[in-house]
Each structure stands twice: as C-alpha cells, then as structure tokens.
Design an enzyme around this catalytic site. Sequence first.
Site, short mmCIF file in Angstrom:
data_model
loop_
_atom_site.label_atom_id
_atom_site.label_comp_id
_atom_site.label_asym_id
_atom_site.label_seq_id
_atom_site.Cartn_x
_atom_site.Cartn_y
_atom_site.Cartn_z
N GLU A 1 0.48 -2.77 14.18
CA GLU A 1 -0.42 -2.83 13.02
C GLU A 1 -1.74 -3.49 13.39
O GLU A 1 -2.79 -3.15 12.87
CB GLU A 1 0.28 -3.63 11.91
N SER B 1 0.84 -1.20 0.00
CA SER B 1 0.00 0.00 0.00
C SER B 1 0.87 1.25 0.00
O SER B 1 1.90 1.30 0.70
CB SER B 1 -0.89 0.02 1.25
#
Length: 404
Positions: A253, A170
């Site tokens: 995360e 990403s």
Amino acid sequence: MSEAEQKDTPEQAEFRAYVRKWLKENRPAKPGFRLPQSPLEVMTEEQRQYLCAWQRKCYDAGLVGVDIPKAYGGGGATDKRQRIVNQELGHADVPFFINVIGLGMAAPTILVHGTEEQKRRYVPGILSSDEIWCQGFSEPGAGSDLANSQTFAERKGDMWVINGHKVWTSLAHFASWMILLCRTSRDDKYKGLSYFIVPIKGAKGVTVRPLIKITGETGFNEVLFENLEVPDTLRLDQVGNGWNVAMTTLLYERGAAESAGGAERSLTSVVDRLVSLGKRVKRDGRPAIEDETLRDRIVQFAIKGEAIKQTFRRARVPALTAHPMRIPLQGKLIGSEFSQLASALALEIEGPAANYYMGDPKAPDGAAWPLAYMNSYGITIAAGTSEVQRNILGERVLGLPKSK
Ligand SMILES: Cc1cc2nc3c(=O)[nH]c(=O)nc-3n(C[C@H](O)[C@H](O)[C@H](O)COP(=O)(O)OP(=O)(O)OC[C@H]3O[C@@H](n4cnc5c(N)ncnc54)[C@H](O)[C@@H]3O)c2cc1C
C-alpha cells in the site's frame, strides 16, 4: 524514444507496441456523467459500471495482472511487464482501474500469505474487477496505531464470529470482499491479531454506512460487524500472525507495489496540465502563464517532478538500494505531497476563479483543481499519514531511534 523504451528487451518492446496500439484503439468514449478523480471517490452505480467495464476490457486484453501466474488468472509473464503497461497507461490518459484495493493490496497479500485454494479463488475476480475489494484496517481508536485494532473474531468450532467497527473504508459500498484485521486474543497486542477475508455485499451482520467528505462527496464508509459468521477457510495465514500479514499489505500500500496503474502514472501529465491551465486562465487581462512569478513556480514544480521520476528510476538500480525498500517506501509520501503541491499551485494560477466549485459554469476545468486540492489532504492521510511515513523511513531505513 524514452529511456524506459531503450531498456526494453525485444520481447518487451513488442509487448509495449501492442499495449500502446491497443490503448489508442480502445480508449473508452467519455461518459455522459462526471468521472471521479480517483478510485477513492467512486460514488454512483453508473460510475462503477463504466469503470468496471473498462478494467474488465483491459483485463481481457492482457493488461491487468500481467506478471501474475496464469493459474491465478494472470498473464504469467516473468519479465516485469506490468510496469510497461503502467507506463503506457500514464501516457494514454485513459480512466483508472476501479479495483485499486484489490489490485494494490488484497491480491499481493493473498499471493504471499494465501493457500493455493485462496489464490485460485480470489485473485482472478480482483484482476477482472468482477469482485471489488475493500480494506478493513482503521477503527475509531486505531488508525496510525493499527495494532490497537479491537474488532474481535471469536472462534466457534470451524467458524469465527466477528464483532466490531471499522472506519474510513474506501469502496466498501461496492465491495464484495474485505481484507480484515481482527483481534483474536487480548493477551498480546501484536500476536493477538489475525487476518481474514470476509464477505461484505449482502452479508448478514454487516452494515455499510457512507461518510461525507469535505468535498461534499462520499467514497468511504463506516462498516459495522454484528455477529458476522465466517468459516475458518476465510482466515489468511496462521491465527496470531495477522500483524505480519498486515505488514505485507502495508508494504504494498505504501509504495512497494508494481500493481496495475501505479504511482508513475500521475506524475506523467501534471506539469503539462498546469501549463495548459496557465495558458487558458487570465490574470490582469493576460494569460496567467505570462506572469514571471507563476512561470518560475511552475518551472520549480517541474524540476521537483523530474527529481521524483529520477528517484523512482534509482529504485531499479540494485547497487543504489542497500535497503531494498528504501526508495519504494518514499513513494507514497512524496507522491501524495507532490499531488497536493500541484493542486495548490493550480489554485494560485486560477486566482479568484478557484473559488467557483463544481456545477458552476464559470469554474475553470469544471472545478477539477479545487476538488483535487481538497482530496489531496485525504491522500496524505490514507495508507498512513505523512508524519507516520516519515517515522517509518527514519526508523526502518535510516536506523534512527524509535519514536515513543
Ligand atoms: C481518503 C482516505 C481513505 C482511507 N481509506 C481507508 C481504507 O480503505 N481502509 C482503512 O482501513 N483505512 C482507510 N483510511 C484510514 C487511514 O488509514 C487513517 O486515517 C490513517 O491511518 C490515520 O489514522 P487516524 O485517522 O486514526 O489518525 P491518528 O492516528 O489519530 O492520527 C492523528 C494525527 O496524529 C499524527 N500521529 C499519530 N501518531 C503519530 C506518531 N507516532 N508520530 C507523529 N505523528 C503521529 C498523525 O500523523 C495525524 O496527523 C483512509 C483515510 C482517508 C483519509
């Protein structure tokens, strides 16, 4: 006054009032183009510029990296003020911060494992969004089985030469830097891994190729390394300790982060948005909200949302968390599945009108919900699939036998 506000110390209350006022007075004007729904779908240069300018403005106002030491570009607070900002960002309905991987993963990892020099060099640019970051963990043969990473860094004196293939990266199309997990030895699956910070933008030996999603948009990429040379000063922590460093990144995360603009934000307004949709969309000539079955579904959903909020609150009560990560580790799993449920329910509320997609003037809310529904599947996969997250909770928190 909300419960969070009631618990504020006088200094925190003063800070909250400042944040609330600042956000009210500095809400950016709506751009003349469509903004993506999350940082993982930022595609165009105009979207990037708009979102970077917004993060920069918030940073300059002291709303990003509030709890990070001043020496590393933060605000130097010691009383959990980022949480206050996150709560207020959620209420203010303002754009998100684009540098999500930098804020949520790279900065916390560098702060734990980096040298003093690395912290001073890299963290300020993350907070201000002057430098966008991406994460090079996944590979075509190593997603859930992350320790199987094959991208190889070979030592040549004071340099490393990197070759390999990362995927689903990403924001790599805008990134200046990547946090990269590499193999440095083939002798041991786990101890053969090392962790690097590598340049992406304009670097010789790096190719970034966009991947198109089911939504028709991009946002993530393949990244190919062909003899990328980096100095040893870009290694994070010891050679062979990459797996442990990666675990720090994953902990943040998957829910441990109190980073800017975190999870609570998305829970705040979704029920209101569904109710508003139900009032505007017609079913058998009446507002859809008047359908008893749908009303009941929305109420059930609201109860679930409230339960999640209460779960996050419990994470702040030390006596309830025998295992310190027990509740935060649920965050990614329940948050992503809740968002998926929200968009599925929105499609039900819309009925046949949910078939109109972006660009069709007949699409309710500009087709935001069908887009969110399709994106929601990526979110239950990114950062570890729901299945893997359930395994982690089972094994590490509940102490169940390890999966094979
Ligand atoms: C929107 C999005 C953004 C992403 N961004 C990034 C990024 O920026 N950087 C990056 O490095 N990666 C990124 N990823 C990749 C993501 O981390 C991986 O897709 C994820 O870890 C799953 O790996 P995989 O795709 O290889 O699937 P696999 O590991 O091949 O899994 C396939 C299926 O098998 C199941 N499975 C696998 N192992 C087990 C097990 N032990 N028990 C039960 N079920 C199992 C999985 O749940 C899944 O359903 C992104 C992915 C998405 C969708």
